[in-house]
Scaffold this active site. Structure first.
Site, PDB file in Angstrom:
ATOM      1  N   ASP A 179       0.876  -1.539  -0.085  1.00 36.93           N
ATOM      2  CA  ASP A 179      -0.075  -0.213  -0.045  1.00 36.93           C
ATOM      3  C   ASP A 179       1.019   1.144   0.575  1.00 36.93           C
ATOM      4  O   ASP A 179       2.041   0.969   1.212  1.00 36.93           O
ATOM      5  CB  ASP A 179      -1.429   0.155   1.285  1.00 36.93           C
ATOM      6  CG  ASP A 179      -2.203   0.921   1.177  1.00 36.93           C
ATOM      7  OD1 ASP A 179      -2.985   0.633   0.998  1.00 36.93           O
ATOM      8  OD2 ASP A 179      -1.148   2.374   1.735  1.00 36.93           O
ATOM      9  N   ILE A 180       0.672   1.936  -0.733  1.00 35.79           N
ATOM     10  CA  ILE A 180       1.381   3.401  -0.722  1.00 35.79           C
ATOM     11  C   ILE A 180       0.837   3.727  -0.045  1.00 35.79           C
ATOM     12  O   ILE A 180      -0.026   4.584   0.585  1.00 35.79           O
ATOM     13  CB  ILE A 180       1.096   3.669  -2.034  1.00 35.79           C
ATOM     14  CG1 ILE A 180       1.464   3.211  -3.306  1.00 35.79           C
ATOM     15  CG2 ILE A 180       2.575   4.748  -2.764  1.00 35.79           C
ATOM     16  CD1 ILE A 180       1.225   3.711  -4.970  1.00 35.79           C
ATOM     17  N   GLU A 198      -5.146   2.072  -4.207  1.00 39.88           N
ATOM     18  CA  GLU A 198      -3.359   2.155  -4.712  1.00 39.88           C
ATOM     19  C   GLU A 198      -3.126   1.357  -3.685  1.00 39.88           C
ATOM     20  O   GLU A 198      -1.651   0.695  -2.967  1.00 39.88           O
ATOM     21  CB  GLU A 198      -2.870   3.214  -4.403  1.00 39.88           C
ATOM     22  CG  GLU A 198      -3.376   3.513  -2.945  1.00 39.88           C
ATOM     23  CD  GLU A 198      -3.475   3.696  -1.146  1.00 39.88           C
ATOM     24  OE1 GLU A 198      -4.119   2.681  -1.025  1.00 39.88           O
ATOM     25  OE2 GLU A 198      -2.761   3.648  -0.689  1.00 39.88           O
TER      26      GLU A 198
END
Ligand code: GH3
Ligand code: MG
Ligand code: MG
Length: 358
Positions: free
Chosen positions: A227-228, A272
């Protein structure tokens, strides 16, 4: 029983654009053996036409031999080619040897009917040209049935040529149509598996090609969710277009570091978040470390991601060395918990959990 069912049920193979030619050849040989045995017995015992009975027995024997050969070697190309040769031989010899009534003429159309189904168009054309030359040559010199003069020769040759032309046209357009269809199908299949923005596999691929692949999921594995960090703030600060670029870049790096298409796969889970399955890999952990390092080395500016001020990712990973049951919802939940922990501990890191521990 299943064997006979399969023998009569020709499936169209949309990938190779053909009927199952091997199956068709096997069927043609069985058909030949049956017909020729009946005719050979008939000609031997009732009509006492020993010459014809001998030719029929010879081709019957050839058909049996090629079937036995195929049974032991499984060489389809030889089977298909030899079957065409046998049918070619039978069609010509049979036509020459049987009494010349009009019924004999109907056999002329058998070979052109099957040759294009058994062979590709180029090979079929060669066979059919040879066939046409032999048959029309024979009719020119000996005639057939009541057609013994030049007009008769023209009649039969013209009818046969026209028939061949239509069969050829039909087969050619059928192949073209299926070529188009299979291209569209391939494209659709690709579209249904690939995420458009990142060109990674999508969730559908995960569900269909990994979670249902018993060989893969019985192996030891590492599953992770990436996960960004603070990505919403990235979009808010730099705009969605820049955000998309970052998504693509990170997806590319992840693919490069992890994917090998045989037992390591990377996919976009949504938004994302990316997932990865690494099966059977001793250095799965190192692959993840390399990936997170490479994202740091890129140093994409992200002022709203303190204290790093560059784009970073957090990873929740689940490792499983051996397992007797594969429960994806449990694995996913565990990876999610690991990711949550990574976020809580300051982001930009990997947290591992053990699947067998639960
Ligand atoms: P955290 O560090 O806790 O993960 O914070 P976050 O802001 O990354 O988490 P959150 O889940 O709240 O936000 C995810 C954001 O990802 C929301 C959305 O703006 C962005 N996002 C999701 N899909 C896309 C996309 O396809 N393109 C772009 N540019 N942004 C996306
Ligand atoms: Mg998220
Ligand atoms: Mg995030």
């Amino acid at each position: 029983m299943d064997f006979f069912k399969k023998l009569f049920y020709f499936k169209f193979n949309t990938k190779e654009l053909s009927f199952d030619k091997t199956q068709l050849s096997i069927f043609a040989n069985f058909f030949t053996i049956f017909i020729l045995t009946v005719f050979a017995l008939l000609n031997f015992f009732i009509r006492q036409n020993y010459q014809l009975a001998l030719v029929e027995s010879f081709f019957c024997f050839l058909s049996i031999a090629i079937l036995v050969y195929y049974f032991f070697t499984k060489r389809s190309t030889t089977l298909i080619f030899t079957t065409t040769l046998i049918l070619f031989g039978i069609s010509i010899l049979y036509f020459i040897l049987i009494p010349k009534n009009l019924f004999a003429g109907s056999w002329l159309f058998f070979f052109p009917f099957v040759v294009f189904f058994l062979n590709n168009l180029e090979q079929g054309r060669m066979f059919i040209l040879l066939y046409l030359v032999v048959i029309s040559g024979y009719i020119y010199f000996y005639g057939i049935g009541t057609f013994t003069d030049a007009a008769g020769f023209l009649n039969i040759t013209f009818a046969l040529t026209l028939f061949i032309f239509f069969i050829y046209q039909f087969e050619q357009s059928r192949r073209k149509a299926y070529e188009k269809l299979s291209m569209v199908m391939q494209k659709l299949e690709q579209l249904s598996m690939i995420d458009e923005l990142t060109q990674l596999y999508n969730r559908h691929f995960l569900n269909k090609h990994i979670l249902q692949n018993k060989d893969l999921i019985s192996k030891p594995f590492l599953f992770c969710i990436t996960d960004i960090d603070n990505f919403k703030l990235y979009n808010d600060t730099y705009g969605h277009q820049k955000g998309d670029e970052v998504l693509r870049t990170i997806a590319d790096i992840k693919k490069l570091c992890i994917e090998n298409k045989s037992d390591s796969f990377v996919f976009r889970l949504g938004g994302e978040e990316f997932g990865a399955f690494i099966f059977n890999e001793q250095n799965a952990k190192e692959k993840l470390e390399t990936f997170i390092q490479k994202v740091r080395y890129l140093a994409i500016e992200h002022k709203e991601n303190p204290p790093y001020n560059i784009c970073t990712v957090s990873i929740g990973a689940v490792i499983c060395k051996e397992h007797s049951s594969f429960d994806f919802s449990k694995i996913y939940q565990l990876a999610d918990e690991a990711l949550y922990e990574a976020k809580k501990r300051g982001k930009n890191q990997i947290i591992y959990k053990d699947y067998t521990a639960i």
